[in-house]
Design a protein around this motif. Sequence first.
Motif, PDB file in Angstrom:
ATOM      1  N   ALA A 283     -46.310 -20.523  37.246  1.00 17.58           N
ATOM      2  CA  ALA A 283     -45.333 -19.680  36.553  1.00 17.58           C
ATOM      3  C   ALA A 283     -43.993 -20.414  36.439  1.00 17.58           C
ATOM      4  O   ALA A 283     -43.360 -20.396  35.374  1.00 17.58           O
ATOM      5  N   THR A 284     -43.570 -21.069  37.500  1.00 19.01           N
ATOM      6  CA  THR A 284     -42.309 -21.812  37.493  1.00 19.01           C
ATOM      7  C   THR A 284     -42.321 -22.876  36.414  1.00 19.01           C
ATOM      8  O   THR A 284     -41.356 -23.020  35.656  1.00 19.01           O
ATOM      9  N   LYS A 285     -43.429 -23.615  36.319  1.00 16.66           N
ATOM     10  CA  LYS A 285     -43.548 -24.673  35.313  1.00 16.66           C
ATOM     11  C   LYS A 285     -43.397 -24.100  33.902  1.00 16.66           C
ATOM     12  O   LYS A 285     -42.654 -24.631  33.075  1.00 16.66           O
ATOM     13  N   ILE A 286     -44.070 -22.986  33.639  1.00 17.22           N
ATOM     14  CA  ILE A 286     -43.998 -22.367  32.305  1.00 17.22           C
ATOM     15  C   ILE A 286     -42.581 -21.902  31.998  1.00 17.22           C
ATOM     16  O   ILE A 286     -42.031 -22.200  30.928  1.00 17.22           O
ATOM     17  N   PHE A 287     -41.956 -21.189  32.937  1.00 18.15           N
ATOM     18  CA  PHE A 287     -40.617 -20.653  32.687  1.00 18.15           C
ATOM     19  C   PHE A 287     -39.567 -21.765  32.598  1.00 18.15           C
ATOM     20  O   PHE A 287     -38.613 -21.654  31.835  1.00 18.15           O
ATOM     21  N   GLU A 288     -39.760 -22.853  33.349  1.00 15.99           N
ATOM     22  CA  GLU A 288     -38.838 -23.994  33.227  1.00 15.99           C
ATOM     23  C   GLU A 288     -38.938 -24.605  31.836  1.00 15.99           C
ATOM     24  O   GLU A 288     -37.916 -24.954  31.236  1.00 15.99           O
ATOM     25  N   GLU A 289     -40.155 -24.746  31.317  1.00 22.59           N
ATOM     26  CA  GLU A 289     -40.351 -25.306  29.971  1.00 22.59           C
ATOM     27  C   GLU A 289     -39.695 -24.428  28.905  1.00 22.59           C
ATOM     28  O   GLU A 289     -39.035 -24.921  27.994  1.00 22.59           O
TER      29      GLU A 289
END
Length: 151
Positions: free
Chosen positions: A66-72
Amino acid sequence: MTKQKIEDFKEDFPLLIEAGFIAVKQLDEISASRIFHAAQAINPNSTAPQIGLGYIALNKLEVKHATKIFEEVAQKEPENYLAQTFLGICFLLTKPKRKKGEKLIQEAMEKTNDPTIKNLGTISLQWAEKDLKDLKSPFFNHEKGEVLKGK
């Protein structure tokens, strides 16, 4: 799918996003994922389907994903305060980044005019204060540093 068929569904894009979030709420991960992927195919430049997929991961407590997606999304759209708030929530769930998460949520709340995002931020910060600060496991004796045995 041909370009013409995709064009026929362009006007349904917001409905697909809404349906995806409803499917998440109903705990139907498979349908939600399929709906968000269909929405992404209809509008590849939109970050809304990515937020939906990140929301699925967050609900499953797949915090790294989730962190990776929201950072992108936040990198692509720095003024996407929903993505920023969700990213802050991911950080709240990661003890070393908890303060960063609180700061990110507070910044999003200050910058947005959307009452839904402000409410999400407020609830998230209250939850962090009430339930995440000084979190202690009921199965671990913190003074002695040992696992508690069943009674």
